[in-house]
Structure formats: C-alpha cells, structure tokens
Design an enzyme around this catalytic site. Structure first.
Site, PDB file in Angstrom:
ATOM      1  N   ARG A  51      68.214  54.262  39.974  1.00  0.00           N
ATOM      2  CA  ARG A  51      69.311  53.400  40.420  1.00  0.00           C
ATOM      3  C   ARG A  51      69.783  52.397  39.378  1.00  0.00           C
ATOM      4  NH1 ARG A  51      66.766  55.351  44.377  1.00  0.00           N
ATOM      5  NH2 ARG A  51      65.064  54.954  42.956  1.00  0.00           N
ATOM      6  N   THR A  52      68.851  51.651  38.812  1.00  0.00           N
ATOM      7  CA  THR A  52      69.277  50.525  37.975  1.00  0.00           C
ATOM      8  C   THR A  52      70.007  51.035  36.732  1.00  0.00           C
ATOM      9  OG1 THR A  52      67.335  49.382  38.792  1.00  0.00           O
ATOM     10  CG2 THR A  52      68.498  48.345  36.968  1.00  0.00           C
ATOM     11  N   LYS A  80      56.937  53.861  17.696  1.00  0.00           N
ATOM     12  CA  LYS A  80      56.399  53.738  16.317  1.00  0.00           C
ATOM     13  C   LYS A  80      55.895  52.327  16.073  1.00  0.00           C
ATOM     14  CE  LYS A  80      60.270  56.607  14.879  1.00  0.00           C
ATOM     15  NZ  LYS A  80      61.570  56.444  14.222  1.00  0.00           N
ATOM     16  N   ARG A 101      64.989  47.308  30.728  1.00  0.00           N
ATOM     17  CA  ARG A 101      63.824  47.383  31.631  1.00  0.00           C
ATOM     18  C   ARG A 101      62.599  47.632  30.772  1.00  0.00           C
ATOM     19  NH1 ARG A 101      63.289  50.738  37.131  1.00  0.00           N
ATOM     20  NH2 ARG A 101      64.532  48.955  37.751  1.00  0.00           N
ATOM     21  N   HIS A 129      63.303  41.020  38.911  1.00  0.00           N
ATOM     22  CA  HIS A 129      64.328  42.076  38.911  1.00  0.00           C
ATOM     23  C   HIS A 129      65.618  41.444  39.456  1.00  0.00           C
ATOM     24  CE1 HIS A 129      66.258  45.858  39.012  1.00  0.00           C
ATOM     25  NE2 HIS A 129      65.352  46.583  39.663  1.00  0.00           N
TER      26      HIS A 129
HETATM   27  N1   CP Z   1      65.597  49.608  42.799  1.00  0.00           N
HETATM   28  C1   CP Z   1      65.279  50.042  41.565  1.00  0.00           C
HETATM   29  O1   CP Z   1      65.026  49.255  40.636  1.00  0.00           O
HETATM   30  O2   CP Z   1      65.322  51.395  41.447  1.00  0.00           O
HETATM   31  P1   CP Z   1      65.036  52.187  40.103  1.00  0.00           P
HETATM   32  O3   CP Z   1      63.608  51.948  39.718  1.00  0.00           O
HETATM   33  O4   CP Z   1      65.343  53.634  40.401  1.00  0.00           O
HETATM   34  O5   CP Z   1      65.960  51.626  39.042  1.00  0.00           O
END
Ligand code: CP
Length: 363
Positions: A51-52, A80, A101, A129
């Site tokens: 999703r993100t 590396k 991320r 998040h």
């Molecule tokens: N909600 C969420 O962060 O989903 P993903 O891990 O798929 O990005």
C-alpha cells in the site's frame, strides 16, 4: 524545507488542511492532474510494502509527476554497506522528494538531516508511520464527519504497531478522544507512548486484554496484525498470533455504526466474511491513503523554502540508546542525541527512536 518524520511535525491546522485538500482532490481530480509536472518522487523502500509504496507512486503519477526508486534493500547499495545519510545525499541529486521505509527506527530522520529535499517517513521499524496516520484520520473524518468525541479501540500488537503509536499521537490533539488499548501483556503499548503522549496530553485511556468487553463501547475499532517480522522469538509469536480474531458473531456486540479500520495487510485477525459488513472500512482506507499522500506531496513540494522546527536534541557523551533496532545502534558513526522529558523525574530519550537513554557502562 519541511519533511514529515513524525505526525506532530505538522500542526493540527496543517493536518486539517491536508484532509481538506484530500477531499478536494477526490471531488476534483482534474484540477490536480499537472500539479507536479516535471517533479520526481523517489520511493526508497528497505522493507516490504504494498500500500504505502504503490499509493505514493500512484499519487505522484496522478499529480502529473514521475517516480524513481527501489522496493528492497538488496537492490540498493545499502547491501554494500552504504549509510542512510549517504543514500539521502545521493538521492537528493536525482529527486525532488523522498519517501523512505526502513526497518531501523530513526532512519528517515537521519535521511531528512542529510537530504536537500523533503523526506517522508513511510514507516521506520516499530516506531512511527505518519502517512498511515494521515490515511486513518482522513478515513475517520470521511466516515464519521468528525475527529472529536470518539471512543477508539486499538487491538492487537500495540508494542511494535507503528501505525498505532502515530495515530495515538495525532488523536491526542483532538477533543474528547477516549482510547481503549486491547492487547496481550506482551504486546502492550510502550511506556513512552503512555507517559510522553497520553499522560502528557491528559488523554483518557484504558488497558485491557479483552476485545469482547471493549467492543460494545467503541465508535472505531482499529485492528492490527501480530507482526511476525518484529519478534526475536518465534515461539512467542506462535503463542500470541491468534490472540484476537474479529468474527461476524463478535460484530453482533458492536455498535451499528462502528467503523472497523485496519492499516493492512491482514492475516487472520479479521474474518473475510466481515468484508461485506458496511462497518468494514479498511478497503476505503486504502483509497484514502492515495488521496492524502497526493495532498502531502503537494504540501511538501510547496514549502521547500520553509524552515523545519524539530527538537534536534543534544549530545550527552555518557549516554547511548538501549534499543538494538535504533539506527544509532547499527550505524556506529552516527552521533546519538537525546532530549529530556520532564515526567515525575527528568528522563532522556533518544531523538531517533524515542526509547530511553542508558549510561554507556550499563549497555
Ligand atoms: N499499511 C501499510 O503500511 O501497508 P504496507 O506495509 O503494504 O505499505
């Protein structure tokens, strides 16, 4: 230049403006179709995501911009040994904005201190998040018509659940929010979230391990997955993984207009049969994620001349961070920094992951 590392980097008014922009984008997508023409978003995903990452990418394309990036650490020079700081400096030469991320807590903060373009925290380990939080707030607003006067139950992994930590932090600024924290003891909310966020903001909260008891009171139920990847000990994961399973039978005890949210992915904590219940809002949440990320990209690209006002912390040579998942524990050349918090006594927190500082000789 502004970045988004923690939801509290934005004022309440700014969050409300983002929600308003996202609603306008939903109503008038054509108005925004060329808003980011000529701009590039870099998606640097060192941890898996559906999703993100894809909602950021869809958001940028729908704004008329372009996307570069990678979706796993092994296909980047991190494999590396390149540091997060160097990666951020390099990507700043290629892109106008970065979404990162990372499994290490504090990595996006390190990136933002070294990049010359805005950095968005797309999830850092079990810490924060904030763009999921914006997604959750937009969903609550669109479903309930308000962000005040709500009883919200958080259920599942509240210890490592970064979406939970960020959303509680955001909700602590709205009026009359009651929080019910539903988890097994082993996955209870971290102490720093209780003391630094909920206690400090005089938030009304209650801890229980019983979903059945809490359910009838809730306006929102925020279900979370027990996250296998955060456990050092798989035996504990196996014991806890089925702690909560929301079924159609249980839903009979919930209010008729309760909303079920879930950041997804789901494993088995919400029965698939519930998907057709009008109270199930987790797939609407996914669409809201794209809309709010469009609004966020627009905001950050429009504010590159503004100055960040984050507490940069101070060096304390006698302290180190005790958290093995903190970026300062892994990237040894980083200088740990700490901020002090006045609770019953003064405590020091790592600015990268918010866990307690410890004396070096005690680590
Ligand atoms: N909600 C969420 O962060 O989903 P993903 O891990 O798929 O990005």
């Amino acid at each position: 230049m502004r970045s988004l590392i923690d939801i509290v980097d934005f004022t309440l008014e700014e969050v409300d403006e983002l929600i308003a922009t996202a609603c306008d984008i939903h109503q008038n997508p054509q108005k925004y179709a060329d808003a980011c023409k000529g701009k590039k978003l870099a998606t640097l995903f060192f941890e898996p995501s559906t999703r993100t990452r894809l909602s950021f990418e869809a958001a940028m394309y729908e704004l008329g911009g372009n996307v570069i990036g990678f979706s796993e650490a092994s296909s980047s020079s991190a494999s590396k040994g390149e540091s997060v700081a160097d990666t951020a400096k390099v990507i700043s030469c290629y892109a106008d904005i970065i979404a990162m991320r990372h499994p290490l807590e504090g990595a996006p903060l390190v990136a933002s201190r070294n990049a010359t373009v805005p950095v968005i925290n797309a999830g850092d380990g079990g810490h924060l998040h904030p763009t999921q939080t914006l997604t959750d707030l937009l969903t609550i607003y669109r479903e309930k018509g308000r962000l005040t006067d709500l009883t919200i139950g958080f259920c599942g992994d509240l210890k490592y659940g970064r979406t939970v930590h960020s959303l509680i932090s955001a909700l602590s600024r709205y009026h009359n929010i009651k929080v019910v924290l539903i988890s097994p003891k082993e996955l209870a909310i971290p102490e720093y979230v209780k003391s630094d966020v909920m206690d400090l903001n005089e938030m009304h909260y209650f801890e229980t391990d019983s979903l059945d008891e809490a359910l009838p009171e809730l306006d929102i139920l925020y279900m979370t997955r027990i996250q296998r990847e955060r456990f050092d000990d798989l035996e504990t994961y196996e014991r806890l993984k089925d702690s909560y399973i929301l079924t159609c039978e249980k839903m009979q005890e919930a209010k008729g207009d309760m909303c079920i949210l879930h950041p997804l992915p789901r494993v088995n904590e919400i029965s698939v049969a519930i998907d057709s219940d009008p109270r199930a809002c987790y797939f609407k949440q996914v669409l809201n994620g794209k809309l709010i990320r469009m609004a966020l990209i627009l905001k950050l690209l429009g504010e590159t001349d503004k100055v960040e006002s984050r507490d940069e912390g101070l060096e304390h040579s006698e302290f180190c961070c005790a958290n093995p998942r903190c970026i300062t524990s892994v990237e040894q050349e980083l200088v740990p920094k700490f901020r002090s918090v006045e609770l019953k006594e003064r405590v020091y927190r790592c600015i990268f992951c918010e866990k307690d500082a410890v004396l070096k000789e005690e680590k």
